[in-house]
Design a protein around this motif. Structure first.
Motif, PDB file in Angstrom:
ATOM      1  N   LEU A  29       7.150  51.400  46.881  1.00 49.04           N
ATOM      2  CA  LEU A  29       8.414  51.448  46.141  1.00 49.04           C
ATOM      3  C   LEU A  29       8.745  50.087  45.533  1.00 49.04           C
ATOM      4  CD1 LEU A  29      10.715  53.654  48.397  1.00 49.04           C
ATOM      5  CD2 LEU A  29       9.588  54.290  46.273  1.00 49.04           C
ATOM      6  N   PHE A  30       8.476  49.019  46.261  1.00 50.81           N
ATOM      7  CA  PHE A  30       8.736  47.687  45.739  1.00 50.81           C
ATOM      8  C   PHE A  30       7.932  47.432  44.464  1.00 50.81           C
ATOM      9  CE2 PHE A  30       7.423  43.220  45.438  1.00 50.81           C
ATOM     10  CZ  PHE A  30       8.653  42.598  45.325  1.00 50.81           C
ATOM     11  N   PHE A  31       6.647  47.725  44.497  1.00 47.75           N
ATOM     12  CA  PHE A  31       5.803  47.478  43.334  1.00 47.75           C
ATOM     13  C   PHE A  31       6.127  48.432  42.192  1.00 47.75           C
ATOM     14  CE2 PHE A  31       2.805  45.719  46.630  1.00 47.75           C
ATOM     15  CZ  PHE A  31       2.951  44.403  46.224  1.00 47.75           C
ATOM     16  N   VAL A  32       6.467  49.674  42.515  1.00 41.69           N
ATOM     17  CA  VAL A  32       6.834  50.633  41.466  1.00 41.69           C
ATOM     18  C   VAL A  32       8.085  50.169  40.736  1.00 41.69           C
ATOM     19  CG1 VAL A  32       7.748  52.957  41.076  1.00 41.69           C
ATOM     20  CG2 VAL A  32       5.702  52.652  42.461  1.00 41.69           C
ATOM     21  N   LEU A  33       9.099  49.768  41.499  1.00 39.46           N
ATOM     22  CA  LEU A  33      10.347  49.329  40.880  1.00 39.46           C
ATOM     23  C   LEU A  33      10.178  48.009  40.136  1.00 39.46           C
ATOM     24  CD1 LEU A  33      12.906  50.213  43.711  1.00 39.46           C
ATOM     25  CD2 LEU A  33      12.485  51.452  41.588  1.00 39.46           C
ATOM     26  N   MET A  34       9.443  47.079  40.712  1.00 39.15           N
ATOM     27  CA  MET A  34       9.276  45.778  40.080  1.00 39.15           C
ATOM     28  C   MET A  34       8.464  45.878  38.791  1.00 39.15           C
ATOM     29  SD  MET A  34       9.954  42.614  40.018  1.00 39.15           S
ATOM     30  CE  MET A  34      10.767  42.530  41.616  1.00 39.15           C
ATOM     31  N   PHE A  35       7.254  46.420  38.880  1.00 42.17           N
ATOM     32  CA  PHE A  35       6.401  46.506  37.697  1.00 42.17           C
ATOM     33  C   PHE A  35       6.938  47.522  36.694  1.00 42.17           C
ATOM     34  CE2 PHE A  35       2.841  45.247  40.771  1.00 42.17           C
ATOM     35  CZ  PHE A  35       3.063  43.900  40.530  1.00 42.17           C
ATOM     36  N   GLY A  36       7.538  48.606  37.199  1.00 46.67           N
ATOM     37  CA  GLY A  36       8.112  49.598  36.288  1.00 46.67           C
ATOM     38  C   GLY A  36       9.280  49.034  35.509  1.00 46.67           C
ATOM     39  N   ALA A  37      10.140  48.250  36.180  1.00 41.27           N
ATOM     40  CA  ALA A  37      11.273  47.639  35.489  1.00 41.27           C
ATOM     41  C   ALA A  37      10.809  46.603  34.475  1.00 41.27           C
ATOM     42  CB  ALA A  37      12.220  46.999  36.514  1.00 41.27           C
ATOM     43  N   MET A  38       9.793  45.829  34.821  1.00 44.64           N
ATOM     44  CA  MET A  38       9.278  44.831  33.881  1.00 44.64           C
ATOM     45  C   MET A  38       8.693  45.490  32.643  1.00 44.64           C
ATOM     46  SD  MET A  38       7.456  41.989  36.331  1.00 44.64           S
ATOM     47  CE  MET A  38       8.424  40.840  37.304  1.00 44.64           C
ATOM     48  N   ALA A  39       7.879  46.539  32.855  1.00 46.80           N
ATOM     49  CA  ALA A  39       7.284  47.237  31.711  1.00 46.80           C
ATOM     50  C   ALA A  39       8.351  47.920  30.868  1.00 46.80           C
ATOM     51  CB  ALA A  39       6.267  48.269  32.212  1.00 46.80           C
ATOM     52  N   ALA A  40       9.349  48.505  31.517  1.00 43.74           N
ATOM     53  CA  ALA A  40      10.422  49.167  30.773  1.00 43.74           C
ATOM     54  C   ALA A  40      11.229  48.161  29.964  1.00 43.74           C
ATOM     55  CB  ALA A  40      11.333  49.912  31.750  1.00 43.74           C
ATOM     56  N   PHE A  41      11.473  46.990  30.533  1.00 43.75           N
ATOM     57  CA  PHE A  41      12.209  45.950  29.801  1.00 43.75           C
ATOM     58  C   PHE A  41      11.429  45.493  28.574  1.00 43.75           C
ATOM     59  CE2 PHE A  41      13.232  41.408  29.148  1.00 43.75           C
ATOM     60  CZ  PHE A  41      14.584  41.528  28.865  1.00 43.75           C
ATOM     61  N   ALA A  42      10.124  45.307  28.737  1.00 47.70           N
ATOM     62  CA  ALA A  42       9.306  44.875  27.602  1.00 47.70           C
ATOM     63  C   ALA A  42       9.275  45.922  26.501  1.00 47.70           C
ATOM     64  CB  ALA A  42       7.884  44.568  28.079  1.00 47.70           C
ATOM     65  N   LEU A  43       9.137  47.190  26.877  1.00 50.16           N
ATOM     66  CA  LEU A  43       9.061  48.251  25.870  1.00 50.16           C
ATOM     67  C   LEU A  43      10.393  48.471  25.163  1.00 50.16           C
ATOM     68  CD1 LEU A  43       6.881  50.909  27.748  1.00 50.16           C
ATOM     69  CD2 LEU A  43       6.188  49.464  25.829  1.00 50.16           C
ATOM     70  N   SER A  44      11.494  48.295  25.888  1.00 47.34           N
ATOM     71  CA  SER A  44      12.805  48.553  25.295  1.00 47.34           C
ATOM     72  C   SER A  44      13.378  47.345  24.554  1.00 47.34           C
ATOM     73  CB  SER A  44      13.791  48.985  26.386  1.00 47.34           C
ATOM     74  OG  SER A  44      13.945  47.963  27.358  1.00 47.34           O
ATOM     75  N   GLU A  45      12.928  46.151  24.914  1.00 45.54           N
ATOM     76  CA  GLU A  45      13.521  44.945  24.360  1.00 45.54           C
ATOM     77  C   GLU A  45      12.736  44.369  23.187  1.00 45.54           C
ATOM     78  OE1 GLU A  45      16.336  41.860  24.057  1.00 45.54           O
ATOM     79  OE2 GLU A  45      16.343  43.792  25.096  1.00 45.54           O
ATOM     80  N   TYR A  46      11.424  44.435  23.249  1.00 48.84           N
ATOM     81  CA  TYR A  46      10.600  43.774  22.245  1.00 48.84           C
ATOM     82  C   TYR A  46       9.927  44.797  21.337  1.00 48.84           C
ATOM     83  CZ  TYR A  46      11.184  40.251  25.842  1.00 48.84           C
ATOM     84  OH  TYR A  46      11.726  39.410  26.789  1.00 48.84           O
TER      85      TYR A  46
END
Length: 279
Positions: free
Chosen positions: A85-102
């Motif tokens: 869960l830690f890795f899913v939330l961490m890496f998932g949030a990072m990837a989602a931020f990159a896709l939505s922001e840039y």
């Protein structure tokens, strides 16, 4: 006055619906727990009856604690679940931020590629995954399960979190950049606190498949030292005879972490599911 009455009626209606759904959802848990406290004969005679002086029996829990290393199974499941869960939330949030922001070339294709993981079951690649783990020397290790479950949960995490992160105010992020904050600080201090309901939703929906999974523990980590609670419970299920007291006791103990997590994240979970549904 009429608006106040309508508001009260809607509130009571929402609570009534919530209570009804809660009762329906918890009824199987209730049946499992009460039968784990009864003798084998009482389980089959009247499975819906509460345990009484004549039917109360803790033989199932005694068997679970004596046969096999139940606490080790429980610790393995907790380790795998929490780390995944830690890795899913961490890496998932990072990837989602990159896709939505840039905005970059291939942004849409990358999002589509990640979303394909929701539609294609990871179990289709079991043979290839097993070959990779054998080549890496990770068979019969908890690391193998953590890697698989992280890969399994990332597509859903990216899909949900990217939608929430698109709704985070761009003015807030730009103000942070003007104040000299770097992208990591903006992500961890400004964006993540605002998407906590979505992260709680992802955590709950990812927890249950990981905690209850039998397939990958059986394929990748079947040794006694790495068995999970779900796999360890199968020792009480035989081809011809099943120790139902022990099975129900093991399942009752395995339900506890899921209920605790739900109680902790229930408010955030409901906010995450209903966000945007009511204006």
């Amino acid at each position: 006055m009429s608006q106040a009455r309508q508001s009260i009626a809607r509130t009571f209606g929402a609570h009534a619906i919530l209570i009804t759904y809660t009762v329906i959802a918890l009824f199987p848990v209730f049946v499992t727990v009460i039968n784990s406290l009864k003798s084998r004969k009482a389980i089959f005679a009247d499975p819906l009856a509460l345990p009484g002086p004549a039917t109360f029996d803790l033989v199932g829990y005694q068997t679970v604690l004596k046969q096999g290393d139940f606490f080790q199974y429980f610790l393995n499941s907790m380790t795998v679940t929490v780390a995944s869960l830690f890795f899913v939330l961490m890496f998932g949030a990072m990837a989602a931020f990159a896709l939505s922001e840039y905005r970059f070339r291939g942004n849409m294709l990358m999002g589509l590629y990640l979303a394909l993981g929701i539609m294609i079951p990871i179990r289709l690649g079991t043979v290839a995954i097993l070959q990779m783990m054998v080549a890496s020397g990770l068979v019969n290790t908890l690391t193998a399960l953590i890697l698989v479950y992280t890969a399994q949960g990332l597509p859903l995490a990216v899909f949900i979190l990217s939608e929430f992160m698109r709704n985070v105010s761009a003015d807030l992020k730009n103000a942070g950049r003007i104040d000299g904050l770097n992208e990591y600080t903006i992500f961890f201090r400004l964006v993540l606190p605002l998407v906590r309901p979505a992260m709680a939703t992802v955590a709950v929906f990812s927890l249950i498949p990981i905690w209850n999974d039998l397939w990958f523990p059986l394929i990748l980590a079947p040794s006694e030292a790495t068995k999970t609670i779900t796999l360890g419970s199968q020792v009480f299920i035989g081809q011809f005879v099943t120790n139902w007291n022990a099975v129900l006791a093991a399942l009752s103990l395995a339900i506890v972490p899921v209920l605790v997590l739900y109680l902790i994240f229930s408010r955030q979970l409901i906010r995450g599911i209903t966000a945007g549904a009511v204006k």
